[in-house]
Design an enzyme around this catalytic site. Structure first.
Site, PDB file in Angstrom:
ATOM      1  N   HIS A 142      15.415 -27.695  19.520  1.00  0.00           N
ATOM      2  CA  HIS A 142      15.274 -28.856  18.622  1.00  0.00           C
ATOM      3  C   HIS A 142      13.833 -28.794  18.096  1.00  0.00           C
ATOM      4  CE1 HIS A 142      15.746 -32.630  16.779  1.00  0.00           C
ATOM      5  NE2 HIS A 142      16.141 -33.374  17.795  1.00  0.00           N
ATOM      6  N   ARG A 187      22.575 -30.294  12.298  1.00  0.00           N
ATOM      7  CA  ARG A 187      22.737 -30.422  13.760  1.00  0.00           C
ATOM      8  C   ARG A 187      24.149 -29.980  14.109  1.00  0.00           C
ATOM      9  NH1 ARG A 187      21.016 -35.510  17.379  1.00  0.00           N
ATOM     10  NH2 ARG A 187      19.022 -34.500  17.018  1.00  0.00           N
ATOM     11  N   LYS A 230      40.295 -29.664   7.434  1.00  0.00           N
ATOM     12  CA  LYS A 230      41.472 -28.953   6.908  1.00  0.00           C
ATOM     13  C   LYS A 230      41.455 -27.481   7.319  1.00  0.00           C
ATOM     14  CE  LYS A 230      40.716 -31.465   2.669  1.00  0.00           C
ATOM     15  NZ  LYS A 230      40.397 -31.232   1.274  1.00  0.00           N
ATOM     16  N   ARG A 289      17.680 -40.856  15.066  1.00  0.00           N
ATOM     17  CA  ARG A 289      16.322 -40.540  14.651  1.00  0.00           C
ATOM     18  C   ARG A 289      16.215 -39.327  13.733  1.00  0.00           C
ATOM     19  NH1 ARG A 289      16.323 -43.518  18.862  1.00  0.00           N
ATOM     20  NH2 ARG A 289      18.106 -42.215  19.340  1.00  0.00           N
ATOM     21  N   THR A 290      16.806 -38.229  14.139  1.00  0.00           N
ATOM     22  CA  THR A 290      16.589 -36.998  13.368  1.00  0.00           C
ATOM     23  C   THR A 290      17.190 -37.140  11.967  1.00  0.00           C
ATOM     24  OG1 THR A 290      16.790 -35.854  15.477  1.00  0.00           O
ATOM     25  CG2 THR A 290      16.778 -34.487  13.505  1.00  0.00           C
TER      26      THR A 290
HETATM   27  N1   CP Z   1      15.391 -37.347  19.448  1.00  0.00           N
HETATM   28  C1   CP Z   1      16.559 -37.169  18.786  1.00  0.00           C
HETATM   29  O1   CP Z   1      16.971 -36.057  18.444  1.00  0.00           O
HETATM   30  O2   CP Z   1      17.224 -38.336  18.530  1.00  0.00           O
HETATM   31  P1   CP Z   1      18.610 -38.435  17.764  1.00  0.00           P
HETATM   32  O3   CP Z   1      19.649 -37.748  18.622  1.00  0.00           O
HETATM   33  O4   CP Z   1      18.861 -39.902  17.585  1.00  0.00           O
HETATM   34  O5   CP Z   1      18.450 -37.710  16.459  1.00  0.00           O
END
Ligand code: CP
Length: 308
Positions: free
Chosen positions: A134, A106, A85, A56-57
């Site tokens: 998040h 992320r 590397k 999603r993100t």
């Molecule tokens: N809600 C969320 O962060 O989903 P993903 O891990 O799929 O990005």
């Protein structure tokens, strides 16, 4: 509402936002939902750096950029980069800042996004750092709540599942503390909400309860925010085996809930929400995921200075 200048800001923690900031972003997304210029970001490049899996993100940021005519570069598998590397995260960022106008990242390590924001010349958006934060998930959660209930204030929310490692819960609980939410935390004793988050709620005089029995709160909440027991966060796999599947809801559960209650989940789910709930009006978790695009469009346009 007066204009707030977001241009060039980093989005690292939900704590970086005031209540006014949160409402401003939600309102911007609301306006975009009605109409937007599909060339607004056509001069901009987003670098999408995902050191952890995501559906999603990562894809909603890409979709947001594409809908505005912008471009996306990046990776979703760090093994395919020069990190393999031995290149450092610092050198990766110092390189990518010359290739793009904004970075969404992320990373599995708590605090990685803050570290990167301190060395980057271009804005950093935290797409999840370890068990820490998040923030953009929280923005879309707030947007979804506002759309469903017409308000953010004075709602009762039950957070269920992995509250210890759940960064989405940590961020959303903080954000809802601006709106005088009543919070009910439901988890096994091993996965309780971390003490520092509870202390913060106490300081802000936010009412909350903690229990391990979902049935005790089901008739009391406007929102049930389900979460996955996150296998990948457990240092001891045996502990995960003991706790997996500890909260599961299905269609029968609806008879034990408050009228108007909505079920949210940041997704992905494993087995905590049965698919036979998916088409019920109470279930808004896919709508919640879809809202990620419009909210991230608003955020990108604001940070890149193309909207005010
Ligand atoms: N809600 C969320 O962060 O989903 P993903 O891990 O799929 O990005």
């Amino acid at each position: 509402m007066s204009i707030i200048n977001f241009k060039g800001r980093n989005i690292i923690s939900i704590r970086d936002f005031s209540k006014t900031d949160l409402l401003y972003i939600i309102n911007t997304a609301r306006k975009l939902e009605k109409e937007y210029d599909s060339n607004l970001l056509n001069k901009h490049v987003l670098a999408s750096l995902f050191f952890e899996p995501s559906t999603r993100t990562r894809l909603s940021f890409s979709s947001a950029m594409n809908r505005f005519g912008g471009r996306v570069i990046g990776f979703d598998n760090p093994d395919s980069t020069s990190l393999k590397k031995g290149e450092s995260l610092r050198d990766t960022i110092k390189t990518v800042e010359g290739y793009s106008d904004i970075i969404v990242m992320r990373h599995p390590v708590d605090g990685a996004a803050r570290f990167v924001s301190e060395i980057s010349k271009i804005p950093i958006i935290n797409a999840g750092d370890g068990i820490n934060q998040h923030p953009t998930q929280t923005l879309l959660d707030l947007y979804t709540i506002k759309k469903s209930f017409g308000k953010l204030d004075e709602l009762s929310i039950g957070f269920v599942g992995d509250l210890k490692y759940g960064r989405t819960v940590h961020s959303l609980a903080h954000a809802l503390s601006h709106f005088n939410a009543k919070m009910r935390f439901v988890s096994p004793p091993q996965l309780k909400m971390p003490e520092d988050h509870l202390e913060e709620l106490k300081e802000k005089k936010i009412k909350f309860t903690e229990e391990d029995d979902l049935s005790k709160i089901s008739k009391k909440v406007d929102i049930l925010y389900m979460t996955r027991i996150q296998k990948e966060r457990f240092p001891d796999p045996v502990e995960y085996q003991k706790l997996k599947g500890c909260y599961k809801i299905d269609k029968d559960f609806l008879s034990k809930t408050k009228p108007g209650m909505k079920i949210m989940h940041p997704l992905p789910r494993v087995d905590e929400i049965h698919p036979n709930l998916d088409e019920e009006e109470q279930s808004i978790y896919f709508e919640q995921a879809h809202n990620g695009v419009i909210v991230r469009m608003a955020l990108l346009a604001l940070l890149l200075g193309e909207l005010q």
